[in-house]
Design an enzyme around this catalytic site. Structure first.
Site, PDB file in Angstrom:
ATOM      1  N   HIS A  94       0.877  -1.185   0.000  1.00 46.17           N
ATOM      2  CA  HIS A  94       0.000   0.000   0.000  1.00 46.17           C
ATOM      3  C   HIS A  94       0.911   1.231   0.000  1.00 46.17           C
ATOM      4  O   HIS A  94       1.749   1.392  -0.885  1.00 46.17           O
ATOM      5  CB  HIS A  94      -0.927  -0.118   1.220  1.00 46.17           C
ATOM      6  CG  HIS A  94      -2.047   0.881   1.297  1.00 46.17           C
ATOM      7  ND1 HIS A  94      -2.390   1.726   0.281  1.00 46.17           N
ATOM      8  CD2 HIS A  94      -2.924   1.160   2.319  1.00 46.17           C
ATOM      9  CE1 HIS A  94      -3.422   2.480   0.651  1.00 46.17           C
ATOM     10  NE2 HIS A  94      -3.758   2.159   1.891  1.00 46.17           N
ATOM     11  N   HIS A 123      -1.897  -2.558  -9.662  1.00 39.96           N
ATOM     12  CA  HIS A 123      -2.957  -2.022  -8.804  1.00 39.96           C
ATOM     13  C   HIS A 123      -4.102  -3.012  -8.734  1.00 39.96           C
ATOM     14  O   HIS A 123      -4.423  -3.650  -9.741  1.00 39.96           O
ATOM     15  CB  HIS A 123      -3.468  -0.679  -9.347  1.00 39.96           C
ATOM     16  CG  HIS A 123      -4.185   0.114  -8.317  1.00 39.96           C
ATOM     17  ND1 HIS A 123      -5.512  -0.064  -8.041  1.00 39.96           N
ATOM     18  CD2 HIS A 123      -3.735   1.069  -7.459  1.00 39.96           C
ATOM     19  CE1 HIS A 123      -5.861   0.757  -7.065  1.00 39.96           C
ATOM     20  NE2 HIS A 123      -4.796   1.448  -6.688  1.00 39.96           N
ATOM     21  N   ASP A 138       2.462   5.689  -6.585  1.00 42.73           N
ATOM     22  CA  ASP A 138       3.688   5.705  -5.788  1.00 42.73           C
ATOM     23  C   ASP A 138       4.947   5.774  -6.647  1.00 42.73           C
ATOM     24  O   ASP A 138       6.000   6.202  -6.168  1.00 42.73           O
ATOM     25  CB  ASP A 138       3.746   4.464  -4.892  1.00 42.73           C
ATOM     26  CG  ASP A 138       2.684   4.527  -3.810  1.00 42.73           C
ATOM     27  OD1 ASP A 138       2.508   5.608  -3.228  1.00 42.73           O
ATOM     28  OD2 ASP A 138       2.025   3.504  -3.552  1.00 42.73           O
TER      29      ASP A 138
HETATM   30  N1  CMC Z   1       5.794  -6.558  -9.721  1.00 42.60           N
HETATM   31  C1  CMC Z   1       5.834  -7.783 -10.296  1.00 42.60           C
HETATM   32  N2  CMC Z   1       4.756  -8.525 -10.545  1.00 42.60           N
HETATM   33  C2  CMC Z   1       3.565  -7.998 -10.211  1.00 42.60           C
HETATM   34  C3  CMC Z   1       3.435  -6.738  -9.629  1.00 42.60           C
HETATM   35  C4  CMC Z   1       4.609  -6.014  -9.387  1.00 42.60           C
HETATM   36  N3  CMC Z   1       4.548  -4.809  -8.806  1.00 42.60           N
HETATM   37  N4  CMC Z   1       2.134  -6.480  -9.400  1.00 42.60           N
HETATM   38  C5  CMC Z   1       1.463  -7.547  -9.823  1.00 42.60           C
HETATM   39  N5  CMC Z   1       2.335  -8.462 -10.297  1.00 42.60           N
HETATM   40  C6  CMC Z   1       2.008  -9.772 -10.845  1.00 42.60           C
HETATM   41  C7  CMC Z   1       1.907 -10.779  -9.715  1.00 42.60           C
HETATM   42  O1  CMC Z   1       3.142 -11.370  -9.424  1.00 42.60           O
HETATM   43  C8  CMC Z   1       0.903 -11.747 -10.280  1.00 42.60           C
HETATM   44  O2  CMC Z   1       1.557 -12.542 -11.204  1.00 42.60           O
HETATM   45  P1  CMC Z   1       1.174 -14.109 -11.354  1.00 42.60           P
HETATM   46  O3  CMC Z   1      -0.267 -14.104 -11.741  1.00 42.60           O
HETATM   47  O4  CMC Z   1       2.118 -14.587 -12.394  1.00 42.60           O
HETATM   48  O5  CMC Z   1       1.411 -14.692 -10.007  1.00 42.60           O
HETATM   49  C9  CMC Z   1      -0.065 -10.851 -11.037  1.00 42.60           C
HETATM   50  O6  CMC Z   1       0.702  -9.722 -11.415  1.00 42.60           O
HETATM   51  C10 CMC Z   1      -1.241 -10.397 -10.199  1.00 42.60           C
HETATM   52  O7  CMC Z   1      -0.750  -9.788  -9.020  1.00 42.60           O
HETATM   53  P2  CMC Z   1      -1.493  -9.734  -7.638  1.00 42.60           P
HETATM   54  O8  CMC Z   1      -0.541  -9.262  -6.596  1.00 42.60           O
HETATM   55  O9  CMC Z   1      -2.209 -11.010  -7.360  1.00 42.60           O
HETATM   56  O10 CMC Z   1      -2.604  -8.681  -7.979  1.00 42.60           O
HETATM   57  P3  CMC Z   1      -3.358  -7.771  -7.002  1.00 42.60           P
HETATM   58  O11 CMC Z   1      -4.496  -7.225  -7.717  1.00 42.60           O
HETATM   59  O12 CMC Z   1      -3.603  -8.439  -5.695  1.00 42.60           O
HETATM   60  O13 CMC Z   1      -2.176  -6.718  -6.766  1.00 42.60           O
HETATM   61  C11 CMC Z   1      -0.965  -5.049  -5.851  1.00 42.60           C
HETATM   62  C12 CMC Z   1      -2.263  -5.418  -6.536  1.00 42.60           C
HETATM   63  C13 CMC Z   1      -0.925  -3.518  -5.730  1.00 42.60           C
HETATM   64  C14 CMC Z   1      -0.916  -5.660  -4.461  1.00 42.60           C
HETATM   65  C15 CMC Z   1       0.242  -5.537  -6.683  1.00 42.60           C
HETATM   66  O14 CMC Z   1       0.187  -5.031  -7.987  1.00 42.60           O
HETATM   67  C16 CMC Z   1       1.542  -5.205  -6.031  1.00 42.60           C
HETATM   68  O15 CMC Z   1       1.964  -5.897  -5.110  1.00 42.60           O
HETATM   69  N6  CMC Z   1       2.218  -4.098  -6.464  1.00 42.60           N
HETATM   70  C17 CMC Z   1       3.402  -3.635  -5.823  1.00 42.60           C
HETATM   71  C18 CMC Z   1       3.055  -2.810  -4.578  1.00 42.60           C
HETATM   72  C19 CMC Z   1       2.587  -1.424  -4.891  1.00 42.60           C
HETATM   73  O16 CMC Z   1       3.136  -0.746  -5.731  1.00 42.60           O
HETATM   74  N7  CMC Z   1       1.562  -0.975  -4.170  1.00 42.60           N
HETATM   75  C20 CMC Z   1       0.965   0.341  -4.336  1.00 42.60           C
HETATM   76  C21 CMC Z   1      -0.457   0.228  -4.744  1.00 42.60           C
HETATM   77  S1  CMC Z   1      -1.195   1.719  -5.363  1.00 42.60           S
HETATM   78  C22 CMC Z   1      -1.004   3.052  -4.350  1.00 42.60           C
HETATM   79  C23 CMC Z   1      -1.030   2.811  -2.897  1.00 42.60           C
HETATM   80  O17 CMC Z   1      -1.918   2.188  -2.354  1.00 42.60           O
HETATM   81  O18 CMC Z   1      -0.096   3.268  -2.268  1.00 42.60           O
END
Ligand code: CMC
Length: 377
Positions: free
Chosen positions: A221, A269, A320
């Site tokens: 987050h 996201h 971010d």
């Molecule tokens: N780097 C590498 N792979 C990623 C990333 C990333 N940042 N984000 C998603 N993926 C991949 C993930 O590994 C997965 O791949 P697979 O299906 O092969 O296992 C797929 O994409 C789906 O990811 P998920 O984590 O299950 O998707 P989600 O909808 O739960 O994730 C998220 C949303 C924000 C948690 C995720 O994109 C993430 O961890 N991003 C990095 C953290 C980040 O930047 N957070 C800030 C969010 S926005 C502003 C805020 O709130 O501050």
């Protein structure tokens, strides 16, 4: 019976909200109906705060009243300062922010008064008081003295003044203001939902905000803005490098990171799958800072990572990603980035707390038990 599990509450619509609308189809974000890009282009952060709390833009008298209120509630409460002074210099600044809000709550005469008027007063006070917490914490980590607020400066100017002890140039103030507006609100994200869960138990506003800060700290987050900068640091920041060379190194780093199946913060996201609506506006602010400080090579790192992530996984940056390097250029320590997010999101959290309170239902989902069957001693 097999229950349908919505892991991470993905896709679950938990309640109504009139505070903001996130629309992933059109990549848009509205605060009380207004596109966030327009608000960021034209309004002071103080006006956006009033919009989020009141539901309508302030008229001239409301603006003036809040202007005077905010400027007279900026000083660091001595009890908060004493509490901060007890915390180690190497604790995370989010721990300091969380503690400060808790101390403010414990000392607030209206702490247990959850009437709409008392709640709004507490929200406005917290909005006005929090910048001094961040500024003082940044300074004490640099062995610098507290800088008192100045009533002749607006919110953003004063925030930078209290942090760095000098008046920030207009370009920097503007990029900072834009970041505050963009970070202010984003519907049922993890920290806002946390604030609503706590509020739903009829606990007080400061408890809800303290809990929200805990949720914001994590790198999935708010902690992502800090983590983005750690990525840049890991790749290596060299102001003498050309933009092209920096981009090439960043690209290679990302390819390696993805080959190792690393998650790279600042990308992806839960709701937006084709781009975060806030990124173009924040990217413009970052571009302005890169030009102002003459640091094209940072943009090389930015572009290289973005391109490689896009090519390999088609995952796009979130807010971010441009916010992290923007705060770095302004001179904040990397660990201070997420507390800046707190300062902004206090507005959204407290607007949601009011909304939750006005139409409350205890938030208490079910779970599907998958432990051992009944057994006996
Ligand atoms: N780097 C590498 N792979 C990623 C990333 C990333 N940042 N984000 C998603 N993926 C991949 C993930 O590994 C997965 O791949 P697979 O299906 O092969 O296992 C797929 O994409 C789906 O990811 P998920 O984590 O299950 O998707 P989600 O909808 O739960 O994730 C998220 C949303 C924000 C948690 C995720 O994109 C993430 O961890 N991003 C990095 C953290 C980040 O930047 N957070 C800030 C969010 S926005 C502003 C805020 O709130 O501050």
């Amino acid at each position: 019976m097999t229950e349908e599990i919505h892991k991470g509450l993905a896709g679950v619509v938990a309640d109504h909200t009139a505070v903001s609308k996130v629309n992933p189809e059109s990549n848009s974000l509205l605060y009380r109906g207004y596109p966030v890009q327009q608000l960021a282009a034209e309004l002071a952060f103080e006006e956006v705060a009033l919009l989020l709390w009141n539901g309508e833009l302030p008229d001239a008298a409301q603006k003036e009243e809040f202007r005077a209120f905010e400027r007279s509630h900026r000083a660091l409460d001595p009890r908060v300062k004493s509490a901060i002074d007890l915390l180690p210099l190497d604790c995370h600044p989010m721990d300091v922010g969380r503690t400060a809000v808790s101390v403010l709550g414990a000392n607030h005469p209206l702490s247990e008064d959850s009437s709409p008027e008392a709640e709004l007063t507490k929200a406005k006070e917290l909005f006005a008081a929090f910048p001094a917490v961040v500024a003082y914490d940044q300074r004490r980590r640099r062995q610098l003295q507290l800088v008192e607020p100045r009533e002749d400066l607006d919110y953003s100017q004063n925030f930078l003044w209290m942090t760095f002890g000098e008046e920030a140039p207009e370009e920097v103030v503007d990029a900072f203001r834009v970041s505050m507006v963009l970070y202010a609100e984003h519907s049922f994200n993890a920290s806002t939902f946390t604030a609503r869960v706590v509020t739903s138990t009829l606990a007080d506003l400061h408890s809800a905000v303290t809990a929200a800060i805990g949720a914001l700290k994590g790198p999935l987050h708010g902690g992502a803005n800090e983590a983005v900068m750690h990525t840049f640091e890991e790749i290596g920041i060299n102001p003498a490098e050309t933009r092209e060379d920096a981009a090439a190194r960043a690209k290679a780093w990302m390819e390696q990171a993805l080959a190792e199946k690393r998650k790279v913060m600042g990308f992806g996201h839960r709701v937006y799958k084709s781009g975060d609506s806030r990124v173009p506006t924040m990217k413009q602010a970052l571009d302005a800072m890169v030009d102002y400080y003459g640091r094209g090579e940072l943009m090389g790192l930015y572009d290289g990572l973005e391109a490689a992530m896009g090519e390999a996984k088609n995952i796009l940056p979130n807010l971010d990603y441009p916010a992290g390097p923007t705060y770095h250029l302004m001179g904040f320590d990397t660990e201070m980035f997420t507390p800046l997010f707190i300062a902004a999101r206090i507005t959204g959290w407290t607007a949601h707390i009011a909304e939750q309170r006005a139409n409350n239902a205890l938030i208490r989902p079910l779970s599907a038990y998958n432990g051992p069957e009944e057994r006996h001693l």
